[in-house]
Design a protein around this motif. Structure first.
Motif, PDB file in Angstrom:
ATOM      1  N   THR A  40      72.145-140.748  23.043  1.00  7.13           N
ATOM      2  CA  THR A  40      73.287-139.817  22.918  1.00  7.13           C
ATOM      3  C   THR A  40      74.276-139.909  23.996  1.00  7.13           C
ATOM      4  OG1 THR A  40      72.203-138.451  21.279  1.00  7.13           O
ATOM      5  CG2 THR A  40      73.907-137.529  22.375  1.00  7.13           C
ATOM      6  N   GLY A  41      73.415-139.533  25.352  1.00  4.44           N
ATOM      7  CA  GLY A  41      73.758-139.748  26.701  1.00  4.44           C
ATOM      8  C   GLY A  41      74.327-140.475  26.686  1.00  4.44           C
ATOM      9  N   ASP A  42      74.017-141.591  26.395  1.00  4.19           N
ATOM     10  CA  ASP A  42      74.935-142.968  27.056  1.00  4.19           C
ATOM     11  C   ASP A  42      76.626-143.478  25.919  1.00  4.19           C
ATOM     12  OD1 ASP A  42      75.017-145.187  28.913  1.00  4.19           O
ATOM     13  OD2 ASP A  42      74.341-146.493  27.769  1.00  4.19           O
ATOM     14  N   CYS A  43      76.806-142.690  25.028  1.00  3.68           N
ATOM     15  CA  CYS A  43      77.511-143.502  23.850  1.00  3.68           C
ATOM     16  C   CYS A  43      78.819-142.889  24.519  1.00  3.68           C
ATOM     17  CB  CYS A  43      77.425-142.436  22.886  1.00  3.68           C
ATOM     18  SG  CYS A  43      77.493-141.003  22.620  1.00  3.68           S
ATOM     19  N   ASN A 137      74.886-135.296  31.098  1.00  5.83           N
ATOM     20  CA  ASN A 137      73.714-133.861  32.057  1.00  5.83           C
ATOM     21  C   ASN A 137      73.541-134.491  33.197  1.00  5.83           C
ATOM     22  OD1 ASN A 137      71.489-132.878  31.358  1.00  5.83           O
ATOM     23  ND2 ASN A 137      71.253-134.183  28.921  1.00  5.83           N
ATOM     24  N   VAL A 138      72.123-133.852  33.957  1.00  2.00           N
ATOM     25  CA  VAL A 138      71.881-133.182  34.998  1.00  2.00           C
ATOM     26  C   VAL A 138      70.641-134.595  35.560  1.00  2.00           C
ATOM     27  CG1 VAL A 138      69.946-132.241  36.306  1.00  2.00           C
ATOM     28  CG2 VAL A 138      71.872-131.164  34.637  1.00  2.00           C
ATOM     29  N   GLY A 139      71.067-135.751  36.291  1.00  3.90           N
ATOM     30  CA  GLY A 139      70.376-137.077  37.294  1.00  3.90           C
ATOM     31  C   GLY A 139      69.534-136.250  37.876  1.00  3.90           C
ATOM     32  N   ARG A 151      73.050-133.288  25.044  1.00  6.32           N
ATOM     33  CA  ARG A 151      73.749-132.930  23.531  1.00  6.32           C
ATOM     34  C   ARG A 151      74.997-133.846  22.860  1.00  6.32           C
ATOM     35  NH1 ARG A 151      75.150-127.429  23.653  1.00  6.32           N
ATOM     36  NH2 ARG A 151      75.326-127.729  21.246  1.00  6.32           N
ATOM     37  N   LEU A 152      75.293-134.001  21.679  1.00 10.27           N
ATOM     38  CA  LEU A 152      75.639-134.567  21.234  1.00 10.27           C
ATOM     39  C   LEU A 152      77.258-133.530  21.467  1.00 10.27           C
ATOM     40  CD1 LEU A 152      77.355-137.252  20.133  1.00 10.27           C
ATOM     41  CD2 LEU A 152      75.892-135.969  17.745  1.00 10.27           C
TER      42      LEU A 152
END
Length: 181
Positions: A40-43, A137-139, A151-152
């Motif tokens: 989700t985060g990498d799309c 998002n937070v790294g 979250r999408l």
């Protein structure tokens, strides 16, 4: 992302950078949308590529969609394909990234190459003449897990903003070029 002027600021900044680099609005720009549809985060990148492909635009040549993503396993192949199909391409690399809590939802445009995969400790070649990143998002801890649990909704809103900004960039850039900026 929440700024009502986000699209206008994005398109103006991108148009000025492209103009500064001497790219004519009559040239096709390669947009390399990096990421995978399996996270989700990498799309973000492939989602933007897919959305732009469904628009009536001829300005950006798109590499990286949900159907044919450009990701860690095939990035070198995609770069070779771009070199084969385009003479001296101007490449804008686009990718999701992780950042601080305060920066989640921010879209950044930067000069020079993008270092894809650095947030998840992958060693990939630097890509692009310009780059666009979206902080999804937070790294800092368990990056793969964080990307899987992004979250999408954030990714979709960011993709919509960037697509609208890219499309508006074309008209902004045409105006800059005719004014001689």
């Amino acid at each position: 992302m929440e700024d009502p002027l986000a699209v206008a600021k994005f398109s103006w900044d991108l148009a000025r950078r492209i103009n500064r680099d001497g790219v004519s609005c009559r040239e096709q720009i390669v947009l390399l949308c990096i990421g995978t549809d399996r996270s989700t985060g990498d799309c973000l990148g492939p989602l933007i590529g897919t959305k732009l492909n469904s628009c009536q635009q001829e300005y950006f040549k798109i590499y990286g969609t949900l159907d044919q993503p450009a990701h860690a396993s095939n990035l070198n192949e995609k770069l070779e394909e771009i070199k084969r199909e385009h003479e001296n391409p101007y490449i804008i690399a686009l990718d999701a990234c992780l950042g601080s809590m305060d920066n989640v939802g921010c879209v950044n445009i930067g000069d020079g190459a993008l270092q894809p995969g650095s947030g998840v400790n992958k060693s990939l070649p630097p890509v692009g003449d310009l780059h666009i990143t979206g902080v999804v998002n937070v790294g800092g801890y368990l990056e793969y897990m964080v990307l899987q649990n992004t979250r999408l909704n954030i990714v979709m809103k960011m993709a919509d903003l960037i697509v609208e900004g890219l499309l508006r960039t074309v008209s902004q850039y045409s105006q800059l070029e005719t004014r001689g900026f």
